[in-house]
Motif scaffolding. Structure first.
Motif, PDB file in Angstrom:
ATOM      1  N   LEU A  29       0.860  -1.171   0.000  1.00 23.21           N
ATOM      2  CA  LEU A  29       0.000   0.000   0.000  1.00 23.21           C
ATOM      3  C   LEU A  29       0.902   1.228   0.000  1.00 23.21           C
ATOM      4  N   ALA A  30       0.693   2.108  -0.955  1.00 23.70           N
ATOM      5  CA  ALA A  30       1.497   3.328  -1.040  1.00 23.70           C
ATOM      6  C   ALA A  30       0.649   4.503  -0.586  1.00 23.70           C
ATOM      7  N   ILE A  58      -7.219   3.792   7.135  1.00 21.58           N
ATOM      8  CA  ILE A  58      -6.055   4.623   6.839  1.00 21.58           C
ATOM      9  C   ILE A  58      -4.917   4.255   7.778  1.00 21.58           C
ATOM     10  N   THR A  59      -3.739   4.087   7.220  1.00 19.36           N
ATOM     11  CA  THR A  59      -2.553   3.816   8.031  1.00 19.36           C
ATOM     12  C   THR A  59      -1.473   4.829   7.690  1.00 19.36           C
ATOM     13  N   THR A  60      -0.753   5.258   8.698  1.00 15.13           N
ATOM     14  CA  THR A  60       0.393   6.132   8.464  1.00 15.13           C
ATOM     15  C   THR A  60       1.683   5.318   8.412  1.00 15.13           C
ATOM     16  N   GLY A  61       1.540   4.007   8.416  1.00 14.13           N
ATOM     17  CA  GLY A  61       2.714   3.155   8.382  1.00 14.13           C
ATOM     18  C   GLY A  61       3.358   3.045   9.752  1.00 14.13           C
ATOM     19  N   THR A  62       4.403   2.268   9.819  1.00 14.68           N
ATOM     20  CA  THR A  62       5.112   2.076  11.081  1.00 14.68           C
ATOM     21  C   THR A  62       6.613   2.193  10.840  1.00 14.68           C
ATOM     22  N   PRO A  63       7.342   2.649  11.861  1.00 12.94           N
ATOM     23  CA  PRO A  63       8.798   2.696  11.717  1.00 12.94           C
ATOM     24  C   PRO A  63       9.364   1.282  11.578  1.00 12.94           C
ATOM     25  N   THR A  64      10.421   1.151  10.839  1.00 12.50           N
ATOM     26  CA  THR A  64      11.119  -0.125  10.756  1.00 12.50           C
ATOM     27  C   THR A  64      12.361  -0.024  11.631  1.00 12.50           C
ATOM     28  N   GLN A  65      13.019  -1.140  11.835  1.00 15.54           N
ATOM     29  CA  GLN A  65      14.183  -1.164  12.723  1.00 15.54           C
ATOM     30  C   GLN A  65      15.216  -0.137  12.274  1.00 15.54           C
ATOM     31  N   GLY A  66      15.660   0.666  13.214  1.00 16.42           N
ATOM     32  CA  GLY A  66      16.668   1.669  12.933  1.00 16.42           C
ATOM     33  C   GLY A  66      16.115   3.031  12.556  1.00 16.42           C
ATOM     34  N   ASP A  67      14.799   3.133  12.366  1.00 11.14           N
ATOM     35  CA  ASP A  67      14.193   4.413  12.017  1.00 11.14           C
ATOM     36  C   ASP A  67      13.984   5.275  13.251  1.00 11.14           C
ATOM     37  N   LEU A  93       8.421   1.849   1.127  1.00 12.80           N
ATOM     38  CA  LEU A  93       7.148   1.135   1.065  1.00 12.80           C
ATOM     39  C   LEU A  93       7.049   0.063   2.143  1.00 12.80           C
ATOM     40  N   GLY A  94       8.174  -0.416   2.640  1.00 13.24           N
ATOM     41  CA  GLY A  94       8.181  -1.408   3.708  1.00 13.24           C
ATOM     42  C   GLY A  94       7.566  -0.899   5.004  1.00 13.24           C
ATOM     43  N   HIS A  95       7.388   0.411   5.128  1.00 16.11           N
ATOM     44  CA  HIS A  95       6.718   0.978   6.297  1.00 16.11           C
ATOM     45  C   HIS A  95       5.210   0.734   6.242  1.00 16.11           C
ATOM     46  N   TYR A  96       4.700   0.388   5.078  1.00 17.03           N
ATOM     47  CA  TYR A  96       3.260   0.232   4.860  1.00 17.03           C
ATOM     48  C   TYR A  96       2.917  -1.237   4.655  1.00 17.03           C
ATOM     49  N   PRO A  97       1.666  -1.617   4.961  1.00 21.74           N
ATOM     50  CA  PRO A  97       1.283  -3.032   4.840  1.00 21.74           C
ATOM     51  C   PRO A  97       1.214  -3.491   3.382  1.00 21.74           C
ATOM     52  N   LYS A  98       1.173  -4.802   3.214  1.00 20.28           N
ATOM     53  CA  LYS A  98       0.988  -5.385   1.880  1.00 20.28           C
ATOM     54  C   LYS A  98      -0.395  -5.008   1.364  1.00 20.28           C
ATOM     55  N   ARG A 104      -7.266   0.857   3.035  1.00 24.57           N
ATOM     56  CA  ARG A 104      -7.560   1.435   1.733  1.00 24.57           C
ATOM     57  C   ARG A 104      -6.603   2.582   1.403  1.00 24.57           C
ATOM     58  N   VAL A 105      -6.145   3.294   2.426  1.00 19.75           N
ATOM     59  CA  VAL A 105      -5.357   4.505   2.203  1.00 19.75           C
ATOM     60  C   VAL A 105      -4.103   4.490   3.063  1.00 19.75           C
ATOM     61  N   GLY A 106      -2.984   4.776   2.437  1.00 22.90           N
ATOM     62  CA  GLY A 106      -1.761   5.029   3.166  1.00 22.90           C
ATOM     63  C   GLY A 106      -1.586   6.532   3.262  1.00 22.90           C
ATOM     64  N   ALA A 107      -1.071   7.009   4.379  1.00 26.12           N
ATOM     65  CA  ALA A 107      -0.878   8.449   4.567  1.00 26.12           C
ATOM     66  C   ALA A 107       0.560   8.744   4.938  1.00 26.12           C
ATOM     67  N   ASP A 108       1.091   9.798   4.353  1.00 25.49           N
ATOM     68  CA  ASP A 108       2.426  10.286   4.686  1.00 25.49           C
ATOM     69  C   ASP A 108       2.255  11.724   5.144  1.00 25.49           C
ATOM     70  N   CYS A 109       2.714  12.016   6.336  1.00 28.05           N
ATOM     71  CA  CYS A 109       2.475  13.327   6.935  1.00 28.05           C
ATOM     72  C   CYS A 109       3.775  14.091   7.150  1.00 28.05           C
ATOM     73  N   THR A 110       4.678  13.994   6.203  1.00 30.92           N
ATOM     74  CA  THR A 110       5.966  14.666   6.290  1.00 30.92           C
ATOM     75  C   THR A 110       5.802  16.153   5.991  1.00 30.92           C
TER      76      THR A 110
END
Length: 160
Positions: A29-30, A58-67, A93-98, A104-110
């Motif tokens: 999901l992008a 809606i997901t904002t994703g999750t940090p991965t190791q080292g982030d 993209l690895g921050h977001y689910p398959k 339905r929606v990925g969100a980036d709030c940078t």
């Protein structure tokens, strides 16, 4: 505060009207929702509200190791030096689910309004699906924003 509630209400209406279509890149999901704004303009508050109101849409994703911990909402891929420091599109993209998950929606709030690289990076990354992207910008009275940032910085980064 009232403006953030209005924006949240508009997002509710858009999601309910099926305006948001799932955008997938490399089977992930992008983000198709970008919440933009300078620091101290309410992007964190709005991102938290979006996650609370739409926990399975809606997901904002999750940090991965080292982030850094703030990667829960802002990944700095398009508007920062993410590529130089953290890696390529696949890591982002690895921050977001398959794509086969319910979101339905990925969100980036940078806070990427100040980056001249962001529009071109977004266009090059999404190409055809770019017509399905949604942008919300938060702004604030510049004097009040400056006062808020000063208070934040003096509270969190003052040496004793």
């Amino acid at each position: 505060m009232q403006l953030l509630l209005l924006i949240l209400l508009l997002l509710v209406l858009l999601v309910q009207c099926e305006q948001f279509k799932k955008v997938c890149l490399n089977n992930h999901l992008a983000p198709s929702l970008f919440i933009l704004g300078p620091q101290k303009t309410g992007t964190t508050s709005l991102a938290a509200d979006v996650r609370r109101v739409f926990p399975r849409l809606i997901t904002t994703g999750t940090p991965t190791q080292g982030d850094p911990s703030f990667f829960w909402k802002e990944k700095h891929y398009f508007g920062g030096d993410y590529v130089d420091y953290y890696g390529d599109l696949q890591r982002y993209l690895g921050h977001y689910p398959k794509c086969d998950q319910d979101y339905r929606v990925g969100a980036d709030c940078t806070p990427m309004l100040s980056s001249s690289k962001a529009p071109l990076r977004i266009a090059n990354t999404y190409r055809d699906p770019s017509r399905r992207l949604h942008f919300v910008a938060t702004l604030r009275n510049p004097v009040m924003r400056l006062i808020s940032e000063y208070r934040f910085m003096s509270t969190h980064f003052v040496k004793s």
